[in-house]
Design a protein around this motif. Structure first.
Motif, PDB file in Angstrom:
ATOM      1  N   ASP A   1       0.034   0.965  -9.512  1.00  0.00           N
ATOM      2  CA  ASP A   1      -1.420   1.151  -9.559  1.00  0.00           C
ATOM      3  C   ASP A   1      -1.757   2.620  -9.795  1.00  0.00           C
ATOM      4  OD1 ASP A   1      -1.913  -1.525  -9.131  1.00  0.00           O
ATOM      5  OD2 ASP A   1      -2.436  -1.290  -7.008  1.00  0.00           O
ATOM      6  N   TYR A   2      -1.046   3.506  -9.072  1.00  0.00           N
ATOM      7  CA  TYR A   2      -1.282   4.936  -9.293  1.00  0.00           C
ATOM      8  C   TYR A   2      -0.973   5.309 -10.740  1.00  0.00           C
ATOM      9  CZ  TYR A   2      -0.606   9.887  -9.714  1.00  0.00           C
ATOM     10  OH  TYR A   2      -0.678  11.172 -10.175  1.00  0.00           O
ATOM     11  N   ASP A   3       0.205   4.897 -11.223  1.00  0.00           N
ATOM     12  CA  ASP A   3       0.618   5.247 -12.584  1.00  0.00           C
ATOM     13  C   ASP A   3      -0.405   4.763 -13.610  1.00  0.00           C
ATOM     14  OD1 ASP A   3       2.908   6.403 -11.524  1.00  0.00           O
ATOM     15  OD2 ASP A   3       4.160   4.644 -11.907  1.00  0.00           O
ATOM     16  N   ASP A   4      -0.892   3.536 -13.435  1.00  0.00           N
ATOM     17  CA  ASP A   4      -1.862   2.966 -14.371  1.00  0.00           C
ATOM     18  C   ASP A   4      -3.176   3.748 -14.331  1.00  0.00           C
ATOM     19  OD1 ASP A   4      -3.032   0.868 -16.132  1.00  0.00           O
ATOM     20  OD2 ASP A   4      -4.217   0.431 -14.331  1.00  0.00           O
TER      21      ASP A   4
ATOM     22  N   MET B   1       0.842  -1.173   0.000  1.00  0.00           N
ATOM     23  CA  MET B   1       0.000   0.000   0.000  1.00  0.00           C
ATOM     24  C   MET B   1       0.891   1.241   0.000  1.00  0.00           C
ATOM     25  SD  MET B   1      -3.083  -1.225   0.153  1.00  0.00           S
ATOM     26  CE  MET B   1      -3.987   0.250   0.469  1.00  0.00           C
ATOM     27  N   ILE B   2       0.460   2.241  -0.740  1.00  0.00           N
ATOM     28  CA  ILE B   2       1.190   3.502  -0.776  1.00  0.00           C
ATOM     29  C   ILE B   2       0.191   4.647  -0.770  1.00  0.00           C
ATOM     30  CG2 ILE B   2       1.360   3.527  -3.302  1.00  0.00           C
ATOM     31  CD1 ILE B   2       4.201   4.753  -2.884  1.00  0.00           C
ATOM     32  N   ARG B   3       0.506   5.668   0.004  1.00  0.00           N
ATOM     33  CA  ARG B   3      -0.360   6.837   0.100  1.00  0.00           C
ATOM     34  C   ARG B   3       0.311   7.993  -0.625  1.00  0.00           C
ATOM     35  NH1 ARG B   3      -1.106   9.578   5.779  1.00  0.00           N
ATOM     36  NH2 ARG B   3       1.061   9.884   5.314  1.00  0.00           N
ATOM     37  N   TYR B   4      -0.455   8.630  -1.496  1.00  0.00           N
ATOM     38  CA  TYR B   4       0.060   9.788  -2.219  1.00  0.00           C
ATOM     39  C   TYR B   4      -0.708  11.038  -1.811  1.00  0.00           C
ATOM     40  CZ  TYR B   4       2.865   7.090  -5.542  1.00  0.00           C
ATOM     41  OH  TYR B   4       3.802   6.290  -6.116  1.00  0.00           O
ATOM     42  N   ALA B   5       0.035  12.113  -1.625  1.00  0.00           N
ATOM     43  CA  ALA B   5      -0.570  13.433  -1.482  1.00  0.00           C
ATOM     44  C   ALA B   5      -0.734  13.945  -2.908  1.00  0.00           C
ATOM     45  CB  ALA B   5       0.337  14.358  -0.673  1.00  0.00           C
ATOM     46  N   LEU B   6      -1.949  14.304  -3.270  1.00  0.00           N
ATOM     47  CA  LEU B   6      -2.241  14.761  -4.620  1.00  0.00           C
ATOM     48  C   LEU B   6      -2.844  16.159  -4.568  1.00  0.00           C
ATOM     49  CD1 LEU B   6      -3.936  11.480  -5.928  1.00  0.00           C
ATOM     50  CD2 LEU B   6      -1.551  12.145  -6.158  1.00  0.00           C
TER      51      LEU B   6
ATOM     52  N   LEU C   1      -8.335   7.870 -14.418  1.00  0.00           N
ATOM     53  CA  LEU C   1      -9.246   7.422 -13.365  1.00  0.00           C
ATOM     54  C   LEU C   1      -9.024   8.128 -12.033  1.00  0.00           C
ATOM     55  CD1 LEU C   1      -9.180   3.582 -14.073  1.00  0.00           C
ATOM     56  CD2 LEU C   1     -10.876   5.253 -14.794  1.00  0.00           C
ATOM     57  N   VAL C   2      -7.935   8.885 -11.914  1.00  0.00           N
ATOM     58  CA  VAL C   2      -7.669   9.599 -10.667  1.00  0.00           C
ATOM     59  C   VAL C   2      -8.273  10.991 -10.793  1.00  0.00           C
ATOM     60  CG1 VAL C   2      -5.898  10.428  -9.077  1.00  0.00           C
ATOM     61  CG2 VAL C   2      -5.524   8.302 -10.355  1.00  0.00           C
ATOM     62  N   GLU C   3      -9.201  11.307  -9.903  1.00  0.00           N
ATOM     63  CA  GLU C   3      -9.857  12.606  -9.993  1.00  0.00           C
ATOM     64  C   GLU C   3     -10.017  13.231  -8.616  1.00  0.00           C
ATOM     65  OE1 GLU C   3     -14.572  11.607 -10.133  1.00  0.00           O
ATOM     66  OE2 GLU C   3     -13.502  11.551 -12.023  1.00  0.00           O
ATOM     67  N   CYS C   4     -10.123  14.526  -8.607  1.00  0.00           N
ATOM     68  CA  CYS C   4     -10.284  15.299  -7.380  1.00  0.00           C
ATOM     69  C   CYS C   4     -11.650  15.012  -6.774  1.00  0.00           C
ATOM     70  CB  CYS C   4     -10.125  16.786  -7.690  1.00  0.00           C
ATOM     71  SG  CYS C   4     -10.459  17.849  -6.265  1.00  0.00           S
TER      72      CYS C   4
END
Length: 144
Positions: A23-26, A1-6, A32-35
């Motif tokens: 997973d984040y990169d994909d 598991m990894i947590r990112y500050a976005l 698929l990553v949205e605010c």
């Protein structure tokens, strides 16, 4: 598991857990990553200090963090599934339909669809209730 500050391109900071950096990169590459605040997909990683193990236990143990993430994903999937099963899909006319319903010019009903971040901001600024549905990966237990 990894947590990112976005942070989105509208300066909304938020944090998200991913199974791995891959997973984040994909997910980011597929849009698929949205605010969670405005729905913008213009999201970038922010600088974070790494979590370093010390002599004192601080924060959540990784197994508990994984369980929390699993529960959050399950809840997000349930919300999305409920909306898809019970609301009318209006496609890219969501902003127009939501505004018409809010103003009484269209039949009151629950809807979901597509809207740009600008449309979502305009709806919220005008008091039209709306929320961004969580984007969730498919449930691995349901993939054949």
């Amino acid at each position: 598991m990894i947590r990112y500050a976005l942070k989105c391109d509208h300066d909304h900071p938020f944090e998200v857990w991913f199974g791995s950096s891959a997973d984040y990169d994909d997910q980011a590459a597929r849009g698929l990553v949205e605010c969670p605040f405005c729905g913008s997909r213009g999201v970038s990683k922010q600088i974070m200090a790494p979590a370093v193990a010390g002599t004192k236990s601080r924060g959540m143990d990784p197994a508990d963090a994984a369980r929390v993430q699993t529960l959050m994903l399950q809840a997000a999937r349930e919300v999305r599934s409920h909306v898809e099963a019970n609301f009318d899909y209006v496609g890219d006319t969501f902003a127009r339909e939501a505004r018409a319903i809010h103003e009484g010019a269209a039949e009151k009903r629950e809807i979901y669809g597509e809207a740009t971040p600008q449309e979502v901001r305009a709806l919220k600024a005008d008091g039209v209730p709306c929320a961004v549905l969580p984007a969730v990966p498919p449930d691995p237990a349901k993939i054949n």
